[in-house]
Motif scaffolding. Sequence first.
Motif, PDB file in Angstrom:
ATOM      1  N   SER A 147       0.821  -1.207   0.000  1.00 41.01           N
ATOM      2  CA  SER A 147       0.000   0.000   0.000  1.00 41.01           C
ATOM      3  C   SER A 147       0.857   1.259   0.000  1.00 41.01           C
ATOM      4  CB  SER A 147      -0.946  -0.015   1.210  1.00 41.01           C
ATOM      5  OG  SER A 147      -1.769  -1.167   1.178  1.00 41.01           O
ATOM      6  N   LYS A 148       2.007   1.209   0.648  1.00 44.04           N
ATOM      7  CA  LYS A 148       2.942   2.335   0.584  1.00 44.04           C
ATOM      8  C   LYS A 148       3.459   2.523  -0.832  1.00 44.04           C
ATOM      9  CE  LYS A 148       5.189   4.561   3.023  1.00 44.04           C
ATOM     10  NZ  LYS A 148       5.156   6.024   3.350  1.00 44.04           N
ATOM     11  N   VAL A 149       3.842   1.434  -1.485  1.00 44.11           N
ATOM     12  CA  VAL A 149       4.379   1.533  -2.850  1.00 44.11           C
ATOM     13  C   VAL A 149       3.329   2.107  -3.796  1.00 44.11           C
ATOM     14  CG1 VAL A 149       5.303   0.234  -4.814  1.00 44.11           C
ATOM     15  CG2 VAL A 149       6.024  -0.332  -2.473  1.00 44.11           C
ATOM     16  N   ASN A 150       2.077   1.669  -3.643  1.00 46.98           N
ATOM     17  CA  ASN A 150       1.011   2.116  -4.539  1.00 46.98           C
ATOM     18  C   ASN A 150       0.378   3.435  -4.115  1.00 46.98           C
ATOM     19  OD1 ASN A 150       1.132  -0.066  -6.365  1.00 46.98           O
ATOM     20  ND2 ASN A 150      -0.017  -1.355  -4.944  1.00 46.98           N
ATOM     21  N   GLY A 151       0.740   3.927  -2.950  1.00 46.38           N
ATOM     22  CA  GLY A 151       0.225   5.216  -2.501  1.00 46.38           C
ATOM     23  C   GLY A 151      -1.184   5.167  -1.960  1.00 46.38           C
ATOM     24  N   CYS A 152      -1.592   4.035  -1.403  1.00 46.61           N
ATOM     25  CA  CYS A 152      -2.952   3.893  -0.883  1.00 46.61           C
ATOM     26  C   CYS A 152      -2.959   4.150   0.624  1.00 46.61           C
ATOM     27  CB  CYS A 152      -3.522   2.513  -1.197  1.00 46.61           C
ATOM     28  SG  CYS A 152      -5.283   2.370  -0.789  1.00 46.61           S
ATOM     29  N   ILE A 153      -3.271   5.380   1.010  1.00 47.44           N
ATOM     30  CA  ILE A 153      -3.255   5.767   2.416  1.00 47.44           C
ATOM     31  C   ILE A 153      -4.293   4.981   3.208  1.00 47.44           C
ATOM     32  CG2 ILE A 153      -3.846   7.682   3.964  1.00 47.44           C
ATOM     33  CD1 ILE A 153      -2.387   9.563   2.106  1.00 47.44           C
TER      34      ILE A 153
ATOM     35  N   ALA B  32       6.435   6.308   7.731  1.00 39.65           N
ATOM     36  CA  ALA B  32       7.013   7.647   7.611  1.00 39.65           C
ATOM     37  C   ALA B  32       7.922   7.810   6.399  1.00 39.65           C
ATOM     38  CB  ALA B  32       7.790   7.991   8.876  1.00 39.65           C
ATOM     39  N   VAL B  33       8.340   6.705   5.777  1.00 44.77           N
ATOM     40  CA  VAL B  33       9.247   6.798   4.627  1.00 44.77           C
ATOM     41  C   VAL B  33       8.527   7.486   3.471  1.00 44.77           C
ATOM     42  CG1 VAL B  33      10.531   5.507   2.889  1.00 44.77           C
ATOM     43  CG2 VAL B  33      10.553   4.763   5.289  1.00 44.77           C
ATOM     44  N   ARG B  34       9.199   8.434   2.862  1.00 37.94           N
ATOM     45  CA  ARG B  34       8.655   9.152   1.700  1.00 37.94           C
ATOM     46  C   ARG B  34       9.396   8.672   0.447  1.00 37.94           C
ATOM     47  NH1 ARG B  34       5.624  13.778   1.180  1.00 37.94           N
ATOM     48  NH2 ARG B  34       5.790  14.876  -0.804  1.00 37.94           N
ATOM     49  N   LEU B  35       8.682   8.035  -0.462  1.00 35.72           N
ATOM     50  CA  LEU B  35       9.295   7.513  -1.682  1.00 35.72           C
ATOM     51  C   LEU B  35       9.312   8.575  -2.774  1.00 35.72           C
ATOM     52  CD1 LEU B  35       7.637   3.966  -1.854  1.00 35.72           C
ATOM     53  CD2 LEU B  35       9.956   4.520  -1.095  1.00 35.72           C
ATOM     54  N   GLU B  36      10.422   8.661  -3.489  1.00 35.90           N
ATOM     55  CA  GLU B  36      10.475   9.533  -4.666  1.00 35.90           C
ATOM     56  C   GLU B  36       9.687   8.885  -5.797  1.00 35.90           C
ATOM     57  OE1 GLU B  36      14.256  10.973  -5.906  1.00 35.90           O
ATOM     58  OE2 GLU B  36      15.089  10.896  -3.873  1.00 35.90           O
TER      59      GLU B  36
END
Length: 386
Positions: free
Chosen positions: A263-269, A294-298
């Motif tokens: 979900s983090k990789v796909n941006g699903c909050i 908390a990790v922010r992916l570019e």
Amino acid sequence: MTTTVDSLAVLLGRAADSGELPVRDEVLTHTREAYAALYESPQVLPTTTLHALAALVARHQGGAELAAHHAALADPAVLEHDLPFDPKLRAIIEHVELVTVSPGLVTRDDQLALQIAGVAADEIVLISQVVAYESYLLRALHGLDLLGGGRPARYDGPVRETVAHGRTHTAETRTYLGSEIPQHFTREVLAWEPWVPAIEVADLTAEQAESFAAKATTNSEYFRLLARVPAVLKARSALDNAVFLGQDGLPRGERELAAAVTSKVNGCIYCASVHARKAEFQTRRTDDIDRLLAVRLERDADDVALGTDPLADGQDERWAAIIRFAARLSELRPTATPDDIAALRAVGLDSDEISDVVFSTAFFAWANRLMLSLGEPAVPGRRAEA
């Protein structure tokens, strides 16, 4: 050595189960049921069109043999965009490619564009299910090939830019219903508001109500929306339980961890909030879960993550191996390799446990694309006054 073709044949029941694939029997069963519901049962769009859309999904996500499987069953005019002027079909194709590549950039305006082009609510849910299911199937195959000692073939043919290429995330702070939109990943309880109308409780057929009885009550707007394609939802609901509630194998908390990573990789909050909370409940590793969130992916101009390894920063050796593998498998074109399998074995995971990581990750390639394409997250109780 296992190949994608071998794995696909087993997953879809086209070959005798060799016993070499470490997949739960119920996961195999429900994966096959979902495929049959989409492609072998009557739907509101032609089967050859659905196979063409599925092939486009596989091409964009780099699955050479899965793309070839669907292309052989597809309407070639749809697959190759060789169409007369047909605004409805063109809108469907553009939307499928958008949800495939950039699910985090889908907005309510994209759903309104479909409706203006004449795409009905049942068709909207169906095409989201095609994209989501194929995203699941491709990652399941990729992971199984790696477990079988193979290296999945990559589709490197041409693909089009999506309509969202270069689009930035919306600056809106409120949903169209006036609720506050969460701006950060969190373990807090969130709501979800659909852009496509759900079926009213009083209007549900027995088949539609049964399709999600294993997962939710009729109060769930999300499941009443998905019940527009009930046979697919019924298989998906059963698969969800098989993947996350199956006995033995990988500890449940680490299955939930894989779901949160995807979900983090796909941006699903929304999905990340649910499954980070479940992972924390199962493991009590609050700091490690919060560190991951908390990790922010570019991200690039399509909102595709530019490398996902930072998600594993600061984790112990076991969780770092699980997180890296789940994240690489979740990328638009999965980058997980045999080295990732070796790393999982080195921290003590056996084949059955690695299979659980594969399917927990793959299932959320499905779940995220439904949530991101059909609605938006909201902060409960923070709706603007009319």
